[in-house]
Design a protein around this motif. Structure first.
Motif, PDB file in Angstrom:
ATOM      1  N   PHE A 156      52.137 -18.651  53.939  1.00 20.74           N
ATOM      2  CA  PHE A 156      50.639 -17.690  53.691  1.00 20.74           C
ATOM      3  C   PHE A 156      50.610 -16.720  54.894  1.00 20.74           C
ATOM      4  O   PHE A 156      50.533 -15.493  54.742  1.00 20.74           O
ATOM      5  N   ALA A 160      51.031 -12.495  54.949  1.00 23.37           N
ATOM      6  CA  ALA A 160      49.967 -11.602  55.748  1.00 23.37           C
ATOM      7  C   ALA A 160      50.629 -10.785  56.441  1.00 23.37           C
ATOM      8  O   ALA A 160      50.369  -9.354  56.471  1.00 23.37           O
ATOM      9  N   GLU A 191      51.239 -15.403  48.136  1.00 20.14           N
ATOM     10  CA  GLU A 191      49.697 -15.427  48.339  1.00 20.14           C
ATOM     11  C   GLU A 191      49.238 -14.904  49.277  1.00 20.14           C
ATOM     12  O   GLU A 191      48.006 -14.090  49.448  1.00 20.14           O
ATOM     13  N   GLY A 192      49.954 -15.146  50.591  1.00 25.14           N
ATOM     14  CA  GLY A 192      49.326 -14.607  51.784  1.00 25.14           C
ATOM     15  C   GLY A 192      49.502 -12.867  51.611  1.00 25.14           C
ATOM     16  O   GLY A 192      48.617 -12.297  52.265  1.00 25.14           O
ATOM     17  N   LYS A 194      49.492 -11.005  49.413  1.00 19.63           N
ATOM     18  CA  LYS A 194      48.603 -10.433  48.146  1.00 19.63           C
ATOM     19  C   LYS A 194      46.952 -10.489  48.748  1.00 19.63           C
ATOM     20  O   LYS A 194      46.349  -9.905  48.272  1.00 19.63           O
ATOM     21  N   TYR A 195      47.017 -11.582  49.453  1.00 18.13           N
ATOM     22  CA  TYR A 195      45.495 -11.603  50.011  1.00 18.13           C
ATOM     23  C   TYR A 195      45.192 -10.539  50.802  1.00 18.13           C
ATOM     24  O   TYR A 195      43.944 -10.115  50.875  1.00 18.13           O
ATOM     25  N   PRO A 198      46.632  -6.398  47.984  1.00 16.07           N
ATOM     26  CA  PRO A 198      47.023  -6.600  46.818  1.00 16.07           C
ATOM     27  C   PRO A 198      48.011  -5.970  45.883  1.00 16.07           C
ATOM     28  O   PRO A 198      48.592  -6.656  44.732  1.00 16.07           O
ATOM     29  N   ILE A 334      42.659 -15.227  59.941  1.00 15.19           N
ATOM     30  CA  ILE A 334      42.987 -15.929  58.780  1.00 15.19           C
ATOM     31  C   ILE A 334      43.480 -17.446  58.743  1.00 15.19           C
ATOM     32  O   ILE A 334      43.176 -18.255  58.188  1.00 15.19           O
ATOM     33  N   ILE A 343      39.581 -20.238  53.550  1.00 17.95           N
ATOM     34  CA  ILE A 343      40.612 -19.763  52.387  1.00 17.95           C
ATOM     35  C   ILE A 343      41.261 -21.299  51.922  1.00 17.95           C
ATOM     36  O   ILE A 343      42.080 -21.897  52.865  1.00 17.95           O
TER      37      ILE A 343
END
Length: 347
Positions: A156, A160, A191-192, A194-195, A198, A334, A343
């Motif tokens: 994740f 990011a 997921e990371g 898109k967090y 997006p 994060i 999160i």
């Protein structure tokens, strides 16, 4: 005629017996490593595909043995894999049959079924498995410790970082063997990414369906070059020794790569954005220490995660040249939010 028949028969029998004895004594390539103190606690380790020199989880596991030898005074043996590692069960059994070996460690998720069976067969021995991956609800023997890491949470953070640093808005992922553990790396990465962004676009590929996918640098390079040509400027690889090919592709393409398990800045420091490390060496050292002192935790999966940074991203003098300080601060925020439960990243 009779003599020839018997001569031929005994020749074939002799050949078969010779081959059998070679298999018994040398099939697993056992190597004696430390014999300085015959009364020391003895550990046996079986490597997975790629063996020593994979610059990944096998080397980290060996580093843990070396640390245990230095700090705890143990002695150890290890066994290298052959081919695609199909002799895992034989290698584990060879270690377990040694009366002096007290703890046997299998390195990699592909050991899961074999080490579970062998642990049941040798209840007086202790066993540990890196990336232990049993079927849901499966019983774990009380003498077996399943060592796992928070790959998805670490990934994740990788996602990011990649999304925040990408200039093209396209990032890639390359996994080794298509398996549920490597899928955790992929899903956490997505997921990371898109967090924090997006609209980021992702390209994902797996090298293969068997253990050999972790030991195919040429294929790793080929896939990486394809992703870079499609616009990806950062690739996250979770591919064992195959990841060396991804690093080479990043160097040739003048793009960036994120590695796993251990930092690999040295092959291409200008292209290594960061690495999501699993402190397998520390986990091996901790497990040996606990086994030696009656604190062995068997019968369950043992999680070594973001807490205490057993799973973490690399931030040092090399990576800080490539990761913007504001991105580093965002990732630290994060990471704290994941640890605090703000999160949710389901492993």
């Amino acid at each position: 005629m009779t003599y020839r028949k018997y001569s031929s028969f005994f020749f074939r029998l002799s050949s078969i017996l010779t081959m059998f004895m070679l298999l018994l004594t040398g099939c697993a390539g056992k190597k004696k490593v430390s014999e300085s103190n015959p009364n020391a606690y003895k550990v046996g380790l079986v490597f997975d595909v790629g063996g020593r020199g994979d610059k990944s989880f096998n080397d980290l596991a060996y580093n843990g043995l070396e640390q245990a030898k230095k700090k705890l005074g143990i002695q150890f043996d290890y066994i290298e894999p052959s081919g695609e590692g199909a002799d895992r069960e034989a290698a584990l059994r060879q270690m377990a049959a040694d009366p002096d070996v007290k703890l046997i460690i299998g390195v990699g998720l592909l050991f899961t079924d074999d080490i579970t069976a062998i642990a049941k067969e040798f209840p007086d021995k202790k066993f540990a498995c890196i990336d232990y991956n049993p079927q849901p609800g499966a019983e774990i023997p009380s003498n077996l410790s399943g060592i796992v890491f928070e790959e998805k949470k670490g990934s994740f953070l990788a996602g990011a970082i990649a999304a925040l640093e990408s200039k093209t808005g396209i990032i890639g992922f390359i996994g080794g063997m298509d398996s549920n553990i490597i899928r955790k790396f992929e899903s956490g990465y997505i997921e990371g990414a898109k967090y924090v962004r997006p609209d980021i676009k992702l390209i994902t590929n797996f090298i293969g369906m068997t253990g050999s996918a972790f030991n195919d640098p040429a294929k790793g390079k080929e896939i990486a070059l394809g992703q870079y040509s499609q616009g990806a400027d950062i690739i996250y690889q979770a591919a064992g020794a195959s990841g060396m090919g991804v690093i080479e592709a990043a160097r040739e393409s003048k793009k960036l790569v994120i590695c796993t398990d251990m930092g690999l800045e040295w092959p291409a420091p200008e292209n290594m954005l960061t690495s999501i490390n699993k402190a397998i060496n520390k986990a091996v050292l901790t497990t040996i220490d606990e086994a030696m002192h009656g604190k062995f935790e068997g019968g369950k999966q043992r999680v070594f995660g973001l807490d205490n940074r057993y799973t973490d991203y690399v931030w040092n003098s090399d990576t800080e040249k490539l990761i913007d300080q504001s991105v580093h601060e965002r990732i630290e925020s994060i990471r704290k939010d994941i640890l605090d439960g703000k999160i949710k990243v389901q492993e």
